[in-house]
Design an enzyme around this catalytic site. Structure first.
Site, PDB file in Angstrom:
ATOM      1  N   THR A 157     -35.903  -5.467   1.248  1.00 27.92           N
ATOM      2  CA  THR A 157     -35.614  -6.882   1.460  1.00 27.92           C
ATOM      3  C   THR A 157     -36.688  -7.540   2.329  1.00 27.92           C
ATOM      4  O   THR A 157     -37.481  -6.879   3.001  1.00 27.92           O
ATOM      5  CB  THR A 157     -34.262  -7.060   2.156  1.00 27.92           C
ATOM      6  OG1 THR A 157     -34.340  -6.459   3.468  1.00 27.92           O
ATOM      7  CG2 THR A 157     -33.142  -6.419   1.369  1.00 27.92           C
TER       8      THR A 157
ATOM      9  N   LEU B 295     -37.399 -30.873 -10.083  1.00 28.39           N
ATOM     10  CA  LEU B 295     -38.239 -31.828 -10.804  1.00 28.39           C
ATOM     11  C   LEU B 295     -37.792 -31.980 -12.255  1.00 28.39           C
ATOM     12  O   LEU B 295     -37.975 -33.040 -12.870  1.00 28.39           O
ATOM     13  CB  LEU B 295     -39.698 -31.386 -10.763  1.00 28.39           C
ATOM     14  CG  LEU B 295     -40.437 -31.597  -9.438  1.00 28.39           C
ATOM     15  CD1 LEU B 295     -41.792 -30.904  -9.463  1.00 28.39           C
ATOM     16  CD2 LEU B 295     -40.613 -33.094  -9.147  1.00 28.39           C
TER      17      LEU B 295
ATOM     18  N   MET C 251     -33.875   5.991  -6.171  1.00 26.09           N
ATOM     19  CA  MET C 251     -33.862   6.083  -4.708  1.00 26.09           C
ATOM     20  C   MET C 251     -32.641   5.409  -4.103  1.00 26.09           C
ATOM     21  O   MET C 251     -31.948   5.982  -3.271  1.00 26.09           O
ATOM     22  CB  MET C 251     -35.137   5.457  -4.139  1.00 26.09           C
ATOM     23  CG  MET C 251     -36.415   6.191  -4.493  1.00 26.09           C
ATOM     24  SD  MET C 251     -37.856   5.440  -3.688  1.00 26.09           S
ATOM     25  CE  MET C 251     -39.161   6.490  -4.320  1.00 26.09           C
TER      26      MET C 251
ATOM     27  N   GLU D  91     -45.620  -0.212  -5.150  1.00 26.69           N
ATOM     28  CA  GLU D  91     -44.421  -0.837  -5.717  1.00 26.69           C
ATOM     29  C   GLU D  91     -44.266  -2.257  -5.200  1.00 26.69           C
ATOM     30  O   GLU D  91     -43.985  -3.193  -5.966  1.00 26.69           O
ATOM     31  CB  GLU D  91     -43.179  -0.016  -5.364  1.00 26.69           C
ATOM     32  CG  GLU D  91     -41.886  -0.669  -5.853  1.00 26.69           C
ATOM     33  CD  GLU D  91     -40.629   0.084  -5.419  1.00 26.69           C
ATOM     34  OE1 GLU D  91     -39.524  -0.429  -5.654  1.00 26.69           O
ATOM     35  OE2 GLU D  91     -40.765   1.186  -4.844  1.00 26.69           O
TER      36      GLU D  91
END
Length: 387
Positions: free
Chosen positions: A373, A345, A133, A250
């Site tokens: 996005t 950490l 796509m 998706e």
């Protein structure tokens, strides 16, 4: 070390048994090969045949084409979760791409002939399929695709390019978004099937990404590629509507991936912080770090509850695009916060590639980009709220 993990009542005994099967498959057929596949930039083709033989491809597809015939997204989610738990997100995409991206187009819109030609071999692990796509100039804006498939009698002539295509090098066929009527706007978009050996089709890659090393990603080019008009999937002019229908799954798949991976990364960071000492005490005993851990643990459990509800909705064909957009943007962005704190950490060791946290740092970043996005997800939600 004690972790807080709420029960997940969405799963029953059949799901638990399937999870055991997937976990054993990952430990035997995936984990030993991750480094080699990452170095090569793609998984071995035999992986698909082994996954198919284990029942990991096409669970929701009709039995007549070799699928599992079980319309229950919970099984899809289990596959994603177990691969992500093992740090094999990039390998998982090879399967979830077929289960959650390619197969639904055939299941929902394919003719018997199309399904026998492409879906059945894919479910058997004999062929690899990919979805195409995204284009170099469009990104998340699917309505702006420029690749054309102009009718010429009983054929379509395809010209254009696609980029960031997962399984792009391995795929034997592609489900491609095109314009069959360039003057008709969204109503002129269609979905077509193109075999990789069709004259005029070329591909290049793998593209050099910063993460997801074992996931082959390619660029595709179509130069006067002629395909039969019967290769249209779902009817000419129906492509945009059909893409919107399938994009919800998706995006949920991406959210499930981030959810599972962030939980594994958090647990690894917690284990490290409770074992590693600095200035005479455990890293986890500094109040600032305890607070960070408490905040992330809470956000993870709250988000897991929401994602589980989305998984149930998907299993009942009730997941809408707005809820999927919410799940995608929130979970992938939370994953970024979790990985940032988890790496911190670990201190300097978090920057070393032999630690899973470093790999997750590289692999997770794209989750806020592909599938639409974060900004596009918010736009989808905002438009629904204000229309």
């Amino acid at each position: 070390m004690a972790t807080v993990a709420l029960p997940r009542p969405i799963f029953d005994e059949s799901h638990d048994e399937f999870r055991d099967t997937v976990r054993r498959f990952v430990e035997k057929e995936v984990v030993p090969h991750i480094d080699a596949w990452s170095e090569a930039g793609l998984v071995d083709r035999t992986f698909f045949a082994k996954a198919a033989a284990t029942g990991l491809i096409g669970i929701t597809a009709p039995e007549e084409f070799g699928g599992g015939g079980v319309e229950d997204f919970r099984f899809n989610a289990i596959i994603i979760e177990e691969f992500a738990r093992a740090g094999a997100t990039d390998v998982s995409m090879s399967i979830s791409g077929e289960n959650d991206l390619v197969a639904p187009y055939f299941i929902n819109f394919g003719t018997d002939e199309q399904n026998q030609t492409w879906l059945a071999p894919m479910l058997a692990g004999e062929k690899v399929g990919a979805i195409a796509m995204t284009e170099p100039g469009t990104g998340s804006d699917l309505a702006a695709i420029a690749t054309t498939a102009i009718p010429d009698g009983d054929e379509l002539i395809v010209n254009g390019a696609k980029t960031f295509i997962s399984n792009g090098l391995l795929a034997d066929f592609f489900v491609v978004a095109v314009r069959t009527d360039p003057a008709a706007g969204r109503a002129g978009i269609s979905i077509v099937i193109i075999d990789a050996d069709t004259p005029g089709f070329t591909r290049s890659g793998p593209l050099k990404k910063i993460g997801l090393a074992a996931q082959d990603t390619a660029e595709l080019s179509f130069a006067d590629v002629r395909i039969p008009r019967k290769n249209v999937l779902g009817g000419e002019g129906q492509g945009f509507t059909n893409m919107r229908r399938n994009l919800a799954i998706e995006r949920l798949s991406i959210a499930v991936t981030s959810m599972a991976r962030m939980r594994a990364t958090f647990e690894q960071a917690l284990a490290y912080a409770t074992e590693r000492e600095a200035f005479g005490q455990r890293v986890a005993d500094f109040q600032a770090n305890r607070f960070y851990l408490a905040e992330l643990a809470t956000e993870i459990e709250v988000t897991q509850t929401f994602i589980d509800r989305c998984i149930l909705d998907a299993s009942e064909h009730a997941l809408d695009e707005v809820t999927a957009a919410m799940a995608k943007w929130w979970t992938t962005e939370l994953h970024q916060r979790v990985i940032q704190r988890a790496l911190q950490l670990h201190g300097g060791y978090g920057y070393m590639r032999e630690y899973p946290v470093a790999r997750d740092y590289l692999d997770s970043r794209v989750a806020t980009i592909f599938g639409g996005t974060t900004e596009i997800m918010k736009e989808i939600i905002g438009r629904r709220l204000t229309r």
